[in-house]
Design an enzyme around this catalytic site. Structure first.
Site, PDB file in Angstrom:
ATOM      1  N   TYR A 151      38.681  38.428   3.632  1.00  0.00           N
ATOM      2  CA  TYR A 151      37.927  37.988   4.767  1.00  0.00           C
ATOM      3  C   TYR A 151      36.737  37.219   4.401  1.00  0.00           C
ATOM      4  O   TYR A 151      36.420  36.058   5.095  1.00  0.00           O
ATOM      5  CB  TYR A 151      37.517  39.296   5.622  1.00  0.00           C
ATOM      6  CG  TYR A 151      36.969  38.927   6.943  1.00  0.00           C
ATOM      7  CD1 TYR A 151      37.670  38.619   7.961  1.00  0.00           C
ATOM      8  CD2 TYR A 151      35.584  39.208   6.955  1.00  0.00           C
ATOM      9  CE1 TYR A 151      37.147  38.730   9.176  1.00  0.00           C
ATOM     10  CE2 TYR A 151      34.796  39.053   8.197  1.00  0.00           C
ATOM     11  CZ  TYR A 151      35.600  38.686   9.259  1.00  0.00           C
ATOM     12  OH  TYR A 151      35.030  38.506  10.743  1.00  0.00           O
ATOM     13  N   LYS A 155      36.364  33.216   5.566  1.00  0.00           N
ATOM     14  CA  LYS A 155      35.425  32.609   6.441  1.00  0.00           C
ATOM     15  C   LYS A 155      34.326  31.657   5.748  1.00  0.00           C
ATOM     16  O   LYS A 155      33.661  30.923   6.245  1.00  0.00           O
ATOM     17  CB  LYS A 155      34.571  34.109   7.063  1.00  0.00           C
ATOM     18  CG  LYS A 155      35.253  34.918   7.799  1.00  0.00           C
ATOM     19  CD  LYS A 155      35.678  34.307   9.051  1.00  0.00           C
ATOM     20  CE  LYS A 155      36.394  35.195  10.238  1.00  0.00           C
ATOM     21  NZ  LYS A 155      36.704  34.573  11.284  1.00  0.00           N
TER      22      LYS A 155
HETATM   23  P1  NAP Z   1      39.349  41.347  17.816  1.00  0.00           P
HETATM   24  O1  NAP Z   1      38.832  42.221  18.876  1.00  0.00           O
HETATM   25  O2  NAP Z   1      40.155  41.828  16.680  1.00  0.00           O
HETATM   26  O3  NAP Z   1      40.026  40.329  18.282  1.00  0.00           O
HETATM   27  C1  NAP Z   1      40.742  39.105  17.534  1.00  0.00           C
HETATM   28  C2  NAP Z   1      41.827  38.436  18.606  1.00  0.00           C
HETATM   29  O4  NAP Z   1      42.611  37.642  17.444  1.00  0.00           O
HETATM   30  C3  NAP Z   1      42.713  39.618  18.753  1.00  0.00           C
HETATM   31  O5  NAP Z   1      43.021  39.422  20.310  1.00  0.00           O
HETATM   32  C4  NAP Z   1      43.999  39.432  17.986  1.00  0.00           C
HETATM   33  O6  NAP Z   1      45.250  39.615  18.618  1.00  0.00           O
HETATM   34  C5  NAP Z   1      43.902  37.819  17.796  1.00  0.00           C
HETATM   35  N1  NAP Z   1      44.898  37.278  16.709  1.00  0.00           N
HETATM   36  C6  NAP Z   1      44.936  38.007  15.547  1.00  0.00           C
HETATM   37  N2  NAP Z   1      46.140  37.389  14.699  1.00  0.00           N
HETATM   38  C7  NAP Z   1      46.206  36.151  15.659  1.00  0.00           C
HETATM   39  C8  NAP Z   1      47.066  35.167  15.397  1.00  0.00           C
HETATM   40  N3  NAP Z   1      47.820  34.846  14.342  1.00  0.00           N
HETATM   41  N4  NAP Z   1      47.249  33.986  16.378  1.00  0.00           N
HETATM   42  C9  NAP Z   1      46.414  34.201  17.644  1.00  0.00           C
HETATM   43  N5  NAP Z   1      45.494  35.171  17.710  1.00  0.00           N
HETATM   44  C10 NAP Z   1      45.415  36.183  16.696  1.00  0.00           C
HETATM   45  O7  NAP Z   1      38.139  40.649  16.950  1.00  0.00           O
HETATM   46  P2  NAP Z   1      36.446  40.139  17.433  1.00  0.00           P
HETATM   47  O8  NAP Z   1      35.690  40.927  16.655  1.00  0.00           O
HETATM   48  O9  NAP Z   1      36.631  39.655  18.690  1.00  0.00           O
HETATM   49  O10 NAP Z   1      36.542  38.789  16.548  1.00  0.00           O
HETATM   50  C11 NAP Z   1      36.728  37.650  16.822  1.00  0.00           C
HETATM   51  C12 NAP Z   1      36.302  36.547  15.833  1.00  0.00           C
HETATM   52  O11 NAP Z   1      35.276  36.839  15.425  1.00  0.00           O
HETATM   53  C13 NAP Z   1      37.218  36.836  14.674  1.00  0.00           C
HETATM   54  O12 NAP Z   1      37.654  35.514  14.115  1.00  0.00           O
HETATM   55  C14 NAP Z   1      36.265  37.859  13.576  1.00  0.00           C
HETATM   56  O13 NAP Z   1      36.527  37.281  12.290  1.00  0.00           O
HETATM   57  C15 NAP Z   1      34.983  36.990  14.221  1.00  0.00           C
HETATM   58  N6  NAP Z   1      33.932  37.944  13.761  1.00  0.00           N
HETATM   59  C16 NAP Z   1      33.598  39.086  14.388  1.00  0.00           C
HETATM   60  C17 NAP Z   1      32.721  39.806  14.051  1.00  0.00           C
HETATM   61  C18 NAP Z   1      32.451  41.216  14.679  1.00  0.00           C
HETATM   62  O14 NAP Z   1      31.426  41.939  14.234  1.00  0.00           O
HETATM   63  N7  NAP Z   1      33.168  41.651  15.650  1.00  0.00           N
HETATM   64  C19 NAP Z   1      31.709  39.409  13.053  1.00  0.00           C
HETATM   65  C20 NAP Z   1      31.727  38.388  12.622  1.00  0.00           C
HETATM   66  C21 NAP Z   1      32.960  37.382  12.908  1.00  0.00           C
HETATM   67  P3  NAP Z   1      45.888  41.286  18.626  1.00  0.00           P
HETATM   68  O15 NAP Z   1      45.021  41.841  19.486  1.00  0.00           O
HETATM   69  O16 NAP Z   1      47.359  40.955  19.184  1.00  0.00           O
HETATM   70  O17 NAP Z   1      45.635  41.433  17.033  1.00  0.00           O
END
Ligand code: NAP
Length: 244
Positions: A151, A155
């Site tokens: 990861y 990133k």
């Molecule tokens: P999340 O709730 O897991 O949402 C991620 C979404 O991406 C899910 O709807 C997932 O679909 C979708 N996805 C997965 N594989 C995919 C693909 N191949 N093509 C298209 N869509 C796909 O995560 P989140 O926390 O909202 O995170 C959103 C972004 O922010 C990510 O890039 C994550 O790395 C980044 N981020 C999050 C945090 C945090 O603390 N939450 C911190 C830093 C960065 P499914 O539901 O079908 O799996």
């Protein structure tokens, strides 16, 4: 901020941060495409958000899906002005236990997916001589994190992609920036152990976890006319965690 007559694609916006980014763009009058892996899910979410919002399924690792996503968006709204590379996954474990397939999957979705989407977006935006690309990186890409080598690499790679794309595209009126969220309360962080959650939260200067809206506010700013002189930047939305 007013995004009237602007069209936005948000990848991975079926839930979590992406969904809230899509909602905030709709609230500010944009035409928005919610995109995620399942067509039924994105149609439901787009219906719930309302406004000028449609759902188009796309797996960001599949070129054909991305082609269809962009074609359908242009048919529906005529243009593509703003793209948010938000789709992302984690497959956490220590390096010595990490399977090659978990390395590849995380790099494929988080980094190669953003490259494929950026490539097509850039072609369209270069002709328009206008565009905004915003990549959702992570503070883990800035600092590393034990148990997240795949990861962190994806990133950090996304930050490199952001800066390279910013240099290639600035003269065509396209800005490319990244947001590096810290600990944001979503299903992704819900999956972490209590020990990991506590370790993160103990370091946050502003003593709370972040919300998807905290991230969305910065994405909308980067997409706005107010940010037209900003490109190649990474802004941490982390409650002060990276300076703690
Ligand atoms: P999340 O709730 O897991 O949402 C991620 C979404 O991406 C899910 O709807 C997932 O679909 C979708 N996805 C997965 N594989 C995919 C693909 N191949 N093509 C298209 N869509 C796909 O995560 P989140 O926390 O909202 O995170 C959103 C972004 O922010 C990510 O890039 C994550 O790395 C980044 N981020 C999050 C945090 C945090 O603390 N939450 C911190 C830093 C960065 P499914 O539901 O079908 O799996």
């Amino acid at each position: 901020m007013d995004f009237k007559n602007k069209t936005v694609i948000v990848t991975g916006s079926g839930r979590g941060i992406g969904r809230v980014i899509a909602e905030q763009f709709v609230k500010n009058n944009a035409n928005v495409v919610v995109s995620d892996l399942d067509q039924g899910q994105v149609e439901t979410v787009a219906g719930e958000i309302g406004g000028n919002c449609i759902g188009i399924k796309a797996n960001v690792t599949v070129q054909k899906d991305i082609d269809i996503l962009f074609d359908k968006t242009r048919k529906e709204f005529g243009q593509i002005d703003i793209v948010v590379n938000n789709a992302g996954i984690t497959r956490d474990t220590l390096i010595i236990r990490m399977d090659e397939k978990d390395w590849d999957m995380v790099l494929d979705i988080n980094l190669k997916g953003a490259f494929l989407v950026t490539k097509l977006a850039a072609k369209i935006m270069m002709k328009q001589r206008y565009g905004r690309i915003i990549n959702i990186s992570s503070i883990v890409g800035l600092q590393g994190n034990a148990g997240q080598a795949n990861y962190a690499a994806s990133k950090a790679g996304l930050i490199g992609l952001t800066k390279a794309a910013a240099k290639e595209l600035a003269k065509r009126g396209i800005t490319v920036n990244a947001v590096a969220p810290g600990f944001i309360a979503t299903e992704m962080t819900e999956a972490l152990t209590d020990e990991t959650k506590d370790a993160f939260l103990n370091q946050v200067l502003i003593k709370r976890s972040g919300t998807p809206k905290d991230v969305a506010s910065v994405v909308l700013f980067f997409a706005s006319d107010e940010a037209s002189y900003i490109t190649g930047q990474v802004l941490a939305v982390d409650g002060g965690l990276t300076i703690a």
